[in-house]
Design a protein around this motif. Structure first.
Motif, PDB file in Angstrom:
ATOM      1  N   TYR A  88       3.017  13.129 -34.905  1.00 23.20           N
ATOM      2  CA  TYR A  88       4.061  12.437 -35.652  1.00 23.20           C
ATOM      3  C   TYR A  88       3.944  10.921 -35.532  1.00 23.20           C
ATOM      4  N   VAL A  89       3.674  10.452 -34.332  1.00 26.20           N
ATOM      5  CA  VAL A  89       3.517   9.010 -34.134  1.00 26.20           C
ATOM      6  C   VAL A  89       2.366   8.493 -34.993  1.00 26.20           C
ATOM      7  N   GLY A  90       1.297   9.297 -35.115  1.00 24.12           N
ATOM      8  CA  GLY A  90       0.168   8.914 -35.962  1.00 24.12           C
ATOM      9  C   GLY A  90       0.540   8.784 -37.428  1.00 24.12           C
ATOM     10  N   HIS A  91       1.647   9.421 -37.821  1.00 19.60           N
ATOM     11  CA  HIS A  91       2.141   9.294 -39.193  1.00 19.60           C
ATOM     12  C   HIS A  91       3.244   8.237 -39.287  1.00 19.60           C
ATOM     13  N   GLY A  92       3.392   7.429 -38.238  1.00 19.78           N
ATOM     14  CA  GLY A  92       4.345   6.325 -38.268  1.00 19.78           C
ATOM     15  C   GLY A  92       5.788   6.736 -38.089  1.00 19.78           C
ATOM     16  N   LEU A  93       6.037   7.901 -37.471  1.00 15.94           N
ATOM     17  CA  LEU A  93       7.396   8.410 -37.318  1.00 15.94           C
ATOM     18  C   LEU A  93       7.897   8.201 -35.895  1.00 15.94           C
ATOM     19  N   ASP A  94       9.215   8.063 -35.762  1.00 14.79           N
ATOM     20  CA  ASP A  94       9.842   7.846 -34.462  1.00 14.79           C
ATOM     21  C   ASP A  94      10.186   9.199 -33.850  1.00 14.79           C
ATOM     22  N   PHE A  95       9.263   9.702 -33.034  1.00 10.71           N
ATOM     23  CA  PHE A  95       9.407  11.017 -32.402  1.00 10.71           C
ATOM     24  C   PHE A  95       9.285  10.838 -30.896  1.00 10.71           C
ATOM     25  N   GLN A  96      10.300  11.248 -30.163  1.00 10.86           N
ATOM     26  CA  GLN A  96      10.322  11.043 -28.723  1.00 10.86           C
ATOM     27  C   GLN A  96      10.524  12.365 -27.986  1.00 10.86           C
ATOM     28  N   VAL A  97       9.928  12.459 -26.801  1.00  7.48           N
ATOM     29  CA  VAL A  97      10.123  13.599 -25.909  1.00  7.48           C
ATOM     30  C   VAL A  97      10.719  13.047 -24.621  1.00  7.48           C
ATOM     31  N   VAL A  98      11.926  13.509 -24.245  1.00 12.73           N
ATOM     32  CA  VAL A  98      12.690  12.878 -23.177  1.00 12.73           C
ATOM     33  C   VAL A  98      13.127  13.900 -22.130  1.00 12.73           C
ATOM     34  N   ASP A  99      12.875  13.560 -20.874  1.00 10.72           N
ATOM     35  CA  ASP A  99      13.390  14.308 -19.731  1.00 10.72           C
ATOM     36  C   ASP A  99      14.758  13.718 -19.387  1.00 10.72           C
ATOM     37  N   LEU A 100      15.811  14.493 -19.523  1.00  6.60           N
ATOM     38  CA  LEU A 100      17.169  13.985 -19.321  1.00  6.60           C
ATOM     39  C   LEU A 100      17.598  13.953 -17.857  1.00  6.60           C
ATOM     40  N   ARG A 101      16.769  14.451 -16.953  1.00  4.06           N
ATOM     41  CA  ARG A 101      17.173  14.550 -15.553  1.00  4.06           C
ATOM     42  C   ARG A 101      17.036  13.205 -14.828  1.00  4.06           C
ATOM     43  N   PRO A 102      17.943  12.898 -13.926  1.00  4.90           N
ATOM     44  CA  PRO A 102      17.795  11.701 -13.086  1.00  4.90           C
ATOM     45  C   PRO A 102      16.963  11.952 -11.832  1.00  4.90           C
ATOM     46  N   GLU A 103      16.626  13.244 -11.570  1.00  7.82           N
ATOM     47  CA  GLU A 103      15.936  13.565 -10.316  1.00  7.82           C
ATOM     48  C   GLU A 103      15.104  14.828 -10.499  1.00  7.82           C
ATOM     49  N   GLU A 104      13.951  14.872  -9.836  1.00  7.35           N
ATOM     50  CA  GLU A 104      13.096  16.059  -9.839  1.00  7.35           C
ATOM     51  C   GLU A 104      12.810  16.459  -8.407  1.00  7.35           C
ATOM     52  N   HIS A 105      12.761  17.763  -8.144  1.00  5.38           N
ATOM     53  CA  HIS A 105      12.586  18.264  -6.783  1.00  5.38           C
ATOM     54  C   HIS A 105      11.297  19.065  -6.654  1.00  5.38           C
ATOM     55  N   ASP A 106      10.722  19.021  -5.452  1.00  7.53           N
ATOM     56  CA  ASP A 106       9.672  19.960  -5.065  1.00  7.53           C
ATOM     57  C   ASP A 106      10.326  21.070  -4.270  1.00  7.53           C
ATOM     58  N   ASN A 107      10.075  22.297  -4.682  1.00  4.47           N
ATOM     59  CA  ASN A 107      10.713  23.458  -4.063  1.00  4.47           C
ATOM     60  C   ASN A 107       9.637  24.356  -3.463  1.00  4.47           C
ATOM     61  N   ARG A 108       9.766  24.651  -2.193  1.00  2.00           N
ATOM     62  CA  ARG A 108       8.834  25.570  -1.527  1.00  2.00           C
ATOM     63  C   ARG A 108       9.635  26.655  -0.836  1.00  2.00           C
ATOM     64  N   VAL A 126      12.020  20.444  -0.648  1.00  2.00           N
ATOM     65  CA  VAL A 126      11.306  19.720   0.401  1.00  2.00           C
ATOM     66  C   VAL A 126      11.115  18.247   0.059  1.00  2.00           C
ATOM     67  N   ARG A 127      11.292  17.889  -1.240  1.00  2.00           N
ATOM     68  CA  ARG A 127      11.173  16.489  -1.619  1.00  2.00           C
ATOM     69  C   ARG A 127      11.955  16.234  -2.892  1.00  2.00           C
ATOM     70  N   ARG A 128      12.557  15.036  -2.970  1.00  2.00           N
ATOM     71  CA  ARG A 128      13.326  14.630  -4.144  1.00  2.00           C
ATOM     72  C   ARG A 128      12.747  13.330  -4.676  1.00  2.00           C
ATOM     73  N   ARG A 129      12.583  13.267  -5.982  1.00  2.00           N
ATOM     74  CA  ARG A 129      12.068  12.052  -6.619  1.00  2.00           C
ATOM     75  C   ARG A 129      13.034  11.587  -7.694  1.00  2.00           C
ATOM     76  N   SER A 130      13.335  10.294  -7.672  1.00  2.00           N
ATOM     77  CA  SER A 130      14.179   9.728  -8.721  1.00  2.00           C
ATOM     78  C   SER A 130      13.373   9.593 -10.007  1.00  2.00           C
ATOM     79  N   LEU A 131      14.024   9.858 -11.141  1.00  2.00           N
ATOM     80  CA  LEU A 131      13.407   9.751 -12.460  1.00  2.00           C
ATOM     81  C   LEU A 131      14.153   8.698 -13.283  1.00  2.00           C
ATOM     82  N   PRO A 132      13.525   8.186 -14.338  1.00  2.00           N
ATOM     83  CA  PRO A 132      14.224   7.207 -15.187  1.00  2.00           C
ATOM     84  C   PRO A 132      15.498   7.763 -15.800  1.00  2.00           C
ATOM     85  N   GLY A 133      15.531   9.085 -16.033  1.00  2.00           N
ATOM     86  CA  GLY A 133      16.708   9.687 -16.637  1.00  2.00           C
ATOM     87  C   GLY A 133      16.800   9.420 -18.117  1.00  2.00           C
ATOM     88  N   ASP A 134      17.955   9.708 -18.678  1.00  2.00           N
ATOM     89  CA  ASP A 134      18.171   9.530 -20.108  1.00  2.00           C
ATOM     90  C   ASP A 134      18.168   8.037 -20.443  1.00  2.00           C
TER      91      ASP A 134
END
Length: 492
Positions: free
Chosen positions: A155-175, A180-188
């Motif tokens: 879509y971007v190659g056709h000049g269109l405004d198309f976005q893919v967004v992770d709405l979470r403020p945080e991501e976790h590693d789960n074992r 076992v670990r938390r990482r801050s994300l940019p969020g919305d």
């Protein structure tokens, strides 16, 4: 949109219960209205079925089959921003390396819907694909397996405004079931909006205050948001700002809600899962809903669990190791969650449906400043639903289901009506599934002005046409419920 139209739900059969393999999932063969040049080789059942849904709904019917056909033109206006809200819960399946196909909304469905959305919004419009999957999911891996990176580049190659967004403020590693670990994300990028539904919440009159359990180890957070007449939710600014939300859920059973379709899908627009009550701790005898009849072992487990969670959160090193060891031992002593009922994973969960319907209210009636619009149908945000049931999930949903080659897409302009239709087609009784039944009975800020029995199916299968209760049982599927719901939601 008139009620007669909103009560109508379209069910289209795909040519095969399978998906195209190669992103960006161009359509196959002659598609007169296609706006992006050459079509692809190979099969793409999802694209044909999406096209079939819109045709059966008689959207822009006079121009169907011509290059000018624009089926969403009466629903979505030029220059608008449209949020495509799929189900991105988790990128893998615990028993099947290709099981993500019946866990996640497939990329070929997203691509087909996006093409018709672009036809409506034009070059000045904007399309955002966004979700807040489980915190222990990898958004990057979800994007990769679904081919969304290739779709975005297309879509971007056709000049269109198309976005893919992770709405979470945080991501976790789960074992081993332990963070076992938390990482801050940019969020919305559009931030978040806090809503207090107060007396307009479906939790009014519910006796669980102080005992709600959320999605993380911090039980204080969820109970702080739901007490003393307050019922607060943190909602994606992208979702609130969008002119239109187009929900693209997966057709699956669900351990806490019975089924997960459009109503449950809106959990993915929240900004903090610790604001969301998932069950109420305690047994039925004391007003809880985490377990139908806790025995001695279950009571011991529940007594120890809060201390282990707190220790794990406060002491990430030693606490985490101790918690993981305790969980490994606990599986042998108390049973695995995939085999025994715990944490509200059963038909008596009286909490999660309330949270889901509150989120639907916040989205449909919410303003940018945290206020709510007039509680009338005309004030609701435009919200359309197209359900990916080409390969659906039964049994231990939402993340460990077995596949069902249903080969269908379900489309409508009213979420509760679509969910009622899906429940019925799955072989379940909408009246026995709280999230569906109660969506038609909200006390404040209604989500529907009719009963689920008034829903009408329109389909390319003759036996799937007419009022929902008149569709013969033998003409529907018979999904296996989650074991905690078995024997309680099937049609009798």
């Amino acid at each position: 949109m008139p009620p007669a139209t909103e009560q109508r739900v379209v069910v289209a059969q795909a040519s095969a219960a399978e998906y195209a393999e190669e992103p960006p999932f161009d359509p196959l063969g002659i598609v007169p209205e296609y706006a992006f040049g050459a079509t692809a080789a190979g099969c793409n059942p999802a694209y044909d079925a999406v096209r079939g849904c819109f045709a059966q709904a008689n959207l822009d019917g006079e121009r169907f089959g011509t290059p000018a056909w624009n089926p969403l033109a009466d629903l979505i206006r030029p220059g608008e921003t449209v949020l495509l809200k799929p189900n991105f819960v988790k990128q893998d399946h615990p028993r099947d390396s290709s099981g993500w196909r019946y866990v996640l909304t497939h990329g070929s469905v997203i691509r087909a819907v996006a093409d018709y959305v672009w036809k409506a919004v034009g070059v000045d419009g904007k399309v955002v694909v966004a979700d807040a999957p489980q915190t222990d999911s990898s958004f990057a891996q979800v994007v990769r397996v679904l081919g969304l990176d290739r779709i975005r580049d297309f879509y971007v190659g056709h000049g269109l405004d198309f976005q893919v967004v992770d709405l979470r403020p945080e991501e976790h590693d789960n074992r081993g079931g332990v963070i076992v670990r938390r990482r801050s994300l940019p969020g919305d990028p559009a931030g978040y909006v806090a809503f207090d539904l107060g007396e307009r919440s479906e939790f009014v009159g519910h006796g669980g205050a102080g005992r709600y359990y959320g999605a993380d180890y911090d039980e204080v957070a969820v109970n702080d948001r739901h007490r003393n007449g307050h019922h607060e939710y943190l909602i994606s600014g992208t979702a609130i700002d969008a002119d239109v939300v187009f929900s693209l859920p997966k057709l699956k059973t669900h351990k806490k809600a019975g089924i997960t379709v459009s109503l449950k899908n809106l959990v993915g627009i929240n900004g903090d899962k610790n604001w969301l009550p998932h069950h109420t701790e305690g047994s039925l005898a004391n007003g809880g809903d985490e377990h139908p009849d806790p025995d001695v072992l279950h009571r011991i487990e529940r007594a120890a669990a809060p201390y282990l969670r707190r220790f794990s959160r406060q002491m990430p090193g030693l606490g985490t190791l101790t918690h993981r060891a305790a969980r490994r031992l606990g599986k042998h002593v108390f049973g695995d969650t995939e085999d025994v009922i715990r944490s509200g994973n059963w038909w008596g969960n009286d909490t999660v449906w309330r949270m889901c319907l509150d989120l639907n209210k916040a989205l449909l009636y919410g303003n940018r400043d945290g206020t709510l619009r007039e509680p009338i149908p005309e004030a609701r945000k435009r919200h359309f639903v197209l359900v990916d049931g080409i390969v659906a999930g039964e049994g231990r949903g939402p993340m460990n289901p077995d596949p069902v080659a249903a080969g269908i897409l379900v489309f409508g302009s009213h979420g509760p009506s679509v969910d009622a239709a899906c429940a019925y087609l799955m072989g379940f009784d909408p009246e026995r599934i709280p999230i569906v039944r109660q969506a038609f009975r909200c006390r404040h800020y209604p989500l529907a002005e009719w009963d689920w029995r008034d829903v009408r199916l329109v389909s390319d299968r003759p036996e799937w046409n007419g009022p929902l209760p008149e569709v013969a049982d033998e003409a529907t599927f018979h999904f296996e419920p989650h074991f905690g719901w078995k024997g309680h939601i099937e049609r009798v």
